[in-house]
Scaffold this motif. Sequence first.
Motif, PDB file in Angstrom:
ATOM      1  N   UNK A1041       0.835  -1.203   0.000  1.00 42.29           N
ATOM      2  CA  UNK A1041       0.000   0.000   0.000  1.00 42.29           C
ATOM      3  C   UNK A1041       0.875   1.261   0.000  1.00 42.29           C
ATOM      4  N   UNK A1042       1.897   1.257   0.840  1.00 40.17           N
ATOM      5  CA  UNK A1042       2.718   2.453   0.979  1.00 40.17           C
ATOM      6  C   UNK A1042       3.562   2.687  -0.280  1.00 40.17           C
ATOM      7  N   UNK A1043       4.151   1.622  -0.804  1.00 41.67           N
ATOM      8  CA  UNK A1043       4.951   1.801  -2.027  1.00 41.67           C
ATOM      9  C   UNK A1043       4.082   2.186  -3.220  1.00 41.67           C
ATOM     10  N   UNK A1044       2.811   1.786  -3.213  1.00 43.70           N
ATOM     11  CA  UNK A1044       1.904   2.212  -4.289  1.00 43.70           C
ATOM     12  C   UNK A1044       1.747   3.722  -4.296  1.00 43.70           C
ATOM     13  N   UNK A1045       1.661   4.320  -3.106  1.00 42.33           N
ATOM     14  CA  UNK A1045       1.537   5.771  -3.017  1.00 42.33           C
ATOM     15  C   UNK A1045       2.839   6.443  -3.463  1.00 42.33           C
ATOM     16  N   UNK A1046       3.988   5.899  -3.030  1.00 43.90           N
ATOM     17  CA  UNK A1046       5.272   6.484  -3.435  1.00 43.90           C
ATOM     18  C   UNK A1046       5.488   6.338  -4.939  1.00 43.90           C
ATOM     19  N   UNK A1047       5.045   5.212  -5.483  1.00 41.94           N
ATOM     20  CA  UNK A1047       5.154   5.012  -6.926  1.00 41.94           C
ATOM     21  C   UNK A1047       4.300   6.040  -7.668  1.00 41.94           C
ATOM     22  N   UNK A1048       3.119   6.338  -7.120  1.00 36.91           N
ATOM     23  CA  UNK A1048       2.257   7.352  -7.725  1.00 36.91           C
ATOM     24  C   UNK A1048       2.914   8.737  -7.671  1.00 36.91           C
ATOM     25  N   UNK A1049       3.649   9.010  -6.594  1.00 33.79           N
ATOM     26  CA  UNK A1049       4.378  10.283  -6.523  1.00 33.79           C
ATOM     27  C   UNK A1049       5.438  10.363  -7.619  1.00 33.79           C
ATOM     28  N   UNK A1050       6.033   9.241  -7.948  1.00 29.91           N
ATOM     29  CA  UNK A1050       7.016   9.227  -9.025  1.00 29.91           C
ATOM     30  C   UNK A1050       6.354   9.558 -10.360  1.00 29.91           C
ATOM     31  N   UNK A1051       5.123   9.078 -10.545  1.00 27.45           N
ATOM     32  CA  UNK A1051       4.420   9.280 -11.815  1.00 27.45           C
ATOM     33  C   UNK A1051       3.757  10.653 -11.872  1.00 27.45           C
ATOM     34  N   UNK A1052       3.098  11.055 -10.781  1.00 22.50           N
ATOM     35  CA  UNK A1052       2.264  12.266 -10.806  1.00 22.50           C
ATOM     36  C   UNK A1052       2.774  13.407  -9.925  1.00 22.50           C
ATOM     37  N   UNK A1053       3.905  13.224  -9.256  1.00 22.96           N
ATOM     38  CA  UNK A1053       4.350  14.236  -8.301  1.00 22.96           C
ATOM     39  C   UNK A1053       4.643  15.583  -8.909  1.00 22.96           C
ATOM     40  N   UNK A1054       4.857  15.631 -10.233  1.00 25.77           N
ATOM     41  CA  UNK A1054       5.120  16.902 -10.897  1.00 25.77           C
ATOM     42  C   UNK A1054       3.903  17.818 -10.889  1.00 25.77           C
ATOM     43  N   UNK A1055       2.710  17.249 -10.697  1.00 25.97           N
ATOM     44  CA  UNK A1055       1.483  18.043 -10.689  1.00 25.97           C
ATOM     45  C   UNK A1055       1.157  18.439  -9.251  1.00 25.97           C
ATOM     46  N   UNK A1056       0.983  19.714  -9.037  1.00 24.19           N
ATOM     47  CA  UNK A1056       0.882  20.232  -7.671  1.00 24.19           C
ATOM     48  C   UNK A1056      -0.265  19.607  -6.890  1.00 24.19           C
ATOM     49  N   UNK A1057      -1.440  19.520  -7.510  1.00 26.64           N
ATOM     50  CA  UNK A1057      -2.598  18.998  -6.785  1.00 26.64           C
ATOM     51  C   UNK A1057      -2.402  17.528  -6.448  1.00 26.64           C
ATOM     52  N   UNK A1058      -1.882  16.747  -7.396  1.00 27.85           N
ATOM     53  CA  UNK A1058      -1.612  15.326  -7.117  1.00 27.85           C
ATOM     54  C   UNK A1058      -0.544  15.191  -6.046  1.00 27.85           C
ATOM     55  N   UNK A1059       0.483  16.015  -6.130  1.00 27.04           N
ATOM     56  CA  UNK A1059       1.555  15.979  -5.132  1.00 27.04           C
ATOM     57  C   UNK A1059       0.994  16.202  -3.738  1.00 27.04           C
ATOM     58  N   UNK A1060       0.111  17.162  -3.627  1.00 30.75           N
ATOM     59  CA  UNK A1060      -0.468  17.498  -2.322  1.00 30.75           C
ATOM     60  C   UNK A1060      -1.279  16.344  -1.749  1.00 30.75           C
ATOM     61  N   UNK A1061      -2.170  15.777  -2.561  1.00 33.85           N
ATOM     62  CA  UNK A1061      -3.038  14.709  -2.059  1.00 33.85           C
ATOM     63  C   UNK A1061      -2.255  13.425  -1.798  1.00 33.85           C
ATOM     64  N   UNK A1062      -1.271  13.124  -2.639  1.00 31.03           N
ATOM     65  CA  UNK A1062      -0.477  11.908  -2.429  1.00 31.03           C
ATOM     66  C   UNK A1062       0.413  12.028  -1.198  1.00 31.03           C
ATOM     67  N   UNK A1063       1.016  13.204  -0.985  1.00 30.08           N
ATOM     68  CA  UNK A1063       1.816  13.400   0.229  1.00 30.08           C
ATOM     69  C   UNK A1063       0.945  13.263   1.477  1.00 30.08           C
ATOM     70  N   UNK A1064      -0.258  13.798   1.382  1.00 29.94           N
ATOM     71  CA  UNK A1064      -1.199  13.675   2.497  1.00 29.94           C
ATOM     72  C   UNK A1064      -1.523  12.207   2.772  1.00 29.94           C
ATOM     73  N   UNK A1065      -1.786  11.441   1.700  1.00 29.79           N
ATOM     74  CA  UNK A1065      -2.115  10.029   1.859  1.00 29.79           C
ATOM     75  C   UNK A1065      -0.928   9.247   2.413  1.00 29.79           C
ATOM     76  N   UNK A1066       0.267   9.518   1.892  1.00 29.32           N
ATOM     77  CA  UNK A1066       1.460   8.824   2.377  1.00 29.32           C
ATOM     78  C   UNK A1066       1.691   9.120   3.857  1.00 29.32           C
ATOM     79  N   UNK A1067       1.471  10.342   4.261  1.00 29.93           N
ATOM     80  CA  UNK A1067       1.677  10.720   5.657  1.00 29.93           C
ATOM     81  C   UNK A1067       0.661  10.041   6.563  1.00 29.93           C
ATOM     82  N   UNK A1068      -0.580   9.948   6.110  1.00 25.12           N
ATOM     83  CA  UNK A1068      -1.602   9.261   6.895  1.00 25.12           C
ATOM     84  C   UNK A1068      -1.241   7.794   7.102  1.00 25.12           C
ATOM     85  N   UNK A1069      -0.821   7.148   6.028  1.00 25.57           N
ATOM     86  CA  UNK A1069      -0.468   5.727   6.140  1.00 25.57           C
ATOM     87  C   UNK A1069       0.730   5.548   7.064  1.00 25.57           C
ATOM     88  N   UNK A1070       1.750   6.368   6.863  1.00 25.10           N
ATOM     89  CA  UNK A1070       2.962   6.231   7.671  1.00 25.10           C
ATOM     90  C   UNK A1070       2.675   6.510   9.144  1.00 25.10           C
TER      91      UNK A1070
END
Length: 1176
Positions: A1041-1070
Amino acid sequence: MADPVAATCEQLVKAVNAMMDAETSQIYRLEALKFCEEFKETSSYCVTCGLRLADKAQPAVVRHFGLQILEHVIKFRWNDMPQQEKVQLKECAMQLLANGTHSILEEVSHIKDVLSRIIVEMIKREWPQHWPDMLKEMEALTSQGEAQTELVMLILLRLAEDVITFQTLPTQRRRDIQQTLTQNMESMFRFMMAILQVNVEDYRKLVTSDIYIFFHSQARAHCRVAVATLNTLAGYIDWVSLVHITYGNCHLLEMLCLLLSEPELQLEAAECLLIAISRKGKLEDRKPFMLLYDDVAIHYILSAAQSADGLVVERSYNFLKRLCQVLCALGGQLCSLVGSDVEVEAPANLSKYLEALLAFTKHSSQFLKSSTLATWAALFRHETLSKDAVVMEMAIKYLRASVTNLVKAGFPSRDDNPSCVYSRVDFDSDEDFNSFFNSFRAQQGEVVRSACRIVPLEAFQIAAEWLQYQITSPIDTGDTTSKSAEGLCSLLSPSVVQWDAMTVFMECMVTQIFRNMEEEKLPIDQGMELLQAVLNYDTKDPLIFSCVLSNISALFPFVTRRPQFLPQVLYKVPRTRAVKNVRRHACSHHQNPCFEMFYNHVKKMFSGDSGMTHLEKCSLMEALVHISNQFKDFAKQKAFLDELMASVVADWTSDEMKRVLWDPAMFLSFIGADQVVPDLSTDPDPAGLNRGRISFCLYAMLAVVKKSRWPADVEEAKAGGFVVGYTPTGAPIYRNPCTDQFLILLPNLLALMRTHNSLFLPENMARLSETFSRAHEVMDAEKNVVLGLSQPLLDIYDSPVYRTSLERMQGFVVTLYDNCFHVLGNAGPSLQQDFYTIEKLAEEITGSAFSSLDHVPDYRLRPMIHILYLQLVLSCPQEHYNSLLCPLLGPLFAYMLQRLNSKWQVINQRTSNNQVTEEMLEEQLVRLLTREVLDLLVCYFCFFILIRVSSCVLKCALIDEDMMMDQVQTASPAQHTEELTELGKCLMKHENIYMNLLTLSFTSLSWKDTTNCRRTASIICWTLLQQVVGGNLLPEAVTWFYTSVLRALQVHGQHEVCNLTLCQLAMLIYDNLRPRYTELRAVMAQIPNISVEALDLYDHRLMDPNAQKVGPKKRKDHFKKLIAGTVGKALCQQFRKEVHIRNLPSLFKKPKQEKDVTDTEAGGLEALFSPENNTL
């Protein structure tokens, strides 16, 4: 030292000339480019060579490269340069400003641009702390001539753009520069206005003098400076305090109004004026804008509009557009101020202003007309202004102007209207114009309705005059008659466009007068005269007859006040779209004799050769069913439906139809898909009649299932025999009069769905004839919708019908498939308990809708999800979740996970950017199907979070990311149980279903769809995962689950809105799982460039209850830095060299130290207010 510098300069000049020479080979050009780039990166002679090459004796291309070298040094080497070299470079740059350029008219623009960039780059690094006299030096430069003055204006403009607009420097430097600009803004505005005034006066003196021919160049120089000053003012007016704009009794705005009369300056002046008047802020601060309603300002605006009109020249036309926007912005300020707390009255010159606005509304340009609509709408809806006599009078004039504006005219490819010449400037094609005009007309309709509210009787009179004129006018087919029949109109025939426009006006007007006028004041008699005139009007042209029917429908409310006319109307309006409105009005004024008469008339039409299409027959049946609901008697409604549907039931359940619907081969033969049909064939098509039979049966089923209902009032329903029992909660259980018919029709309906899916099997695809080999492909119109392309215009010579045999077959197949799902989906809310208690319903639906899915293309799966499944779920009672929905949804999500995952793997592996249309279409269809599935998941599970949280989470990215993260930080798993719907809780009990949903959600994060990623990460993933956070998850699952979110950051992290929501999700899981799963730390340790010390500190604060706590924002920033190595970059950013601008000692108060006062030992709330604390 001079020799190596000279030699290097000579080599650089050769390299630059080679790069810019069109005859140079590609290899040599690349070598020259490499040499120049390496020189900028490594040479110690950069400043010296740059200054030599920038000498004005050199060619412009060489000078530009020399200045680029200097800019590169400042941007990338400034931090490592000794102070003395910085000072020397700054002095050299100022010398270039003073003496390094040709005259203002001779110097090329790109040299001026790069010179201004050089100065601004130094300002961004050194001002104000190390360069306090910068503004004074700039002011001194302006005294040296027009060229220097223009350069100073370019510098000030670029500085504002970099600091305010684009914000291309660190926060502290930006704050220092912005605050210093703000402190000096009064003097800067005085300086710029003085420059503007002096140069405008000098320009006017020279232009109006008798010896202008001798001073032409000097006049142009002054004009060039004035233009540069206006552009610079435009860059500041947008953000400075309104006090500077309105200073001196709005002296700046007055000057701008005066400049509207200068052809060489009017466009730039209008830009400044527009930016100023469009400013928001406190109403009190905007009050001075009302001075623009004075005689002088209005006079100059009107004069400028009149002088520029009639010239279809780009600059003049652009000026007209800006001037129109200025008037509209002025109207916006008027609507904000009048009737507010600042007590502003309607201006005395309001009529002049409105006349000017009306002139633009009447202009030949459709774009200018459309620009005024929002202002008219605001005026007509304004609580105070709408009651003003001047506005009411202008509303009448506006309605009369709408008589022309609603007419569709001005296609760029034609020359039959004055608008055409303007449309060729504004639109690339007829398709663009058509798309614009459809939106334009919809907006016009809103404004017409608003105007009709304040002058209803006058609006009725205008509509009546227009309708009478159309009735008495002969039909004009124009030069584009229909190809399908001699002498008939086409869509663009003059009579058709006039009737069409008048119909829109009539529909807008009638709804408003009945809504806003008192009953006794309604013009009933005049309305009935109009209706009678329309009823008596006879035409054989189908397009005009369609408009006539729409007018009858629009005027139908008058019939409700004169019921004796109802029979005549019903006979006149037997079919088409008018039926929908007639039935709506007739339902509330139902009279049994009229219904019987109408029903008998319809039966005669059905039995005779009326030439009605199946769709028209079903529209009539739908109207009859809708009206029959007013019987409010179960037995009577059931008897009526039995009679109405008798022929449909007989045909649909016949042995012949059963054989056809259950056998794919016979079905293809029955609809003619295995036959070769020449496109130009005039022979009767028996297969076409067969297709019509099937379509009619499905349309009739849909009409009955959708419209047959019980009374809304429970007591009336009980009295009518519709209530058959009550649920344990006391809610009534209803029965539908059409239930018995539906149950009879259902087996063959399910068989048709199963047969339709099997048509995609290879053996059945092989049975298609050459004519219909592409019958299952996406239709061209649907392709355009999927790809976001503009729809091609309908052929102006023909009516909108499928033209070829293939298109007719494609339309039939698509409609057939969709209607099957519509019928089955509507059966749930319509039949309720009678439907959900059908024996083995889940098995039957799965066996039909789910058969042969591997062969069904993506574009056919979408309607199954958003039509069938969505309606079934939303209407299914909770007690049938286990018996119906779980057996349906489990296989659906398991299958879609496998299918979508394999599809996206193929797409993600594609590297070519030159995708052909078919690949683009396939990818977009997969993307849309994915969104359908995940939207369905949100609907099932996250109904409450969708309403309550998504609006916050998804919008916060545009408002305040800190606030969003704070909200997520404070959310614990125990607080989110209400986010699941009852269905979500039910599906959670099925482990296989639940794990498939989790896998689907987290896997989809890495698919190349930013919209899906953002929505899934912010709404779905944590909502699902938090339900099992407290359970015993396998370490491998947590890691995945956690690596799926980090992998998504690799794919979509360049987009600000995706970066924000994915970082939020990764932080919640961690944060939630790290204390129990040490494997997450191992994952974090693999992130590139992660600081182990920073990770230890974060873990310590997270897991040690005695550790010093920090605020949510600081925790969020800390975590984002930890996972920064996973964030992917866009291709354009991957090889970009970073620019580093160092912060200087702050001139202003130090930023507050971040401290969580509620968590620190010595800084708690108790200590803050203790007697020993003397800090207050």
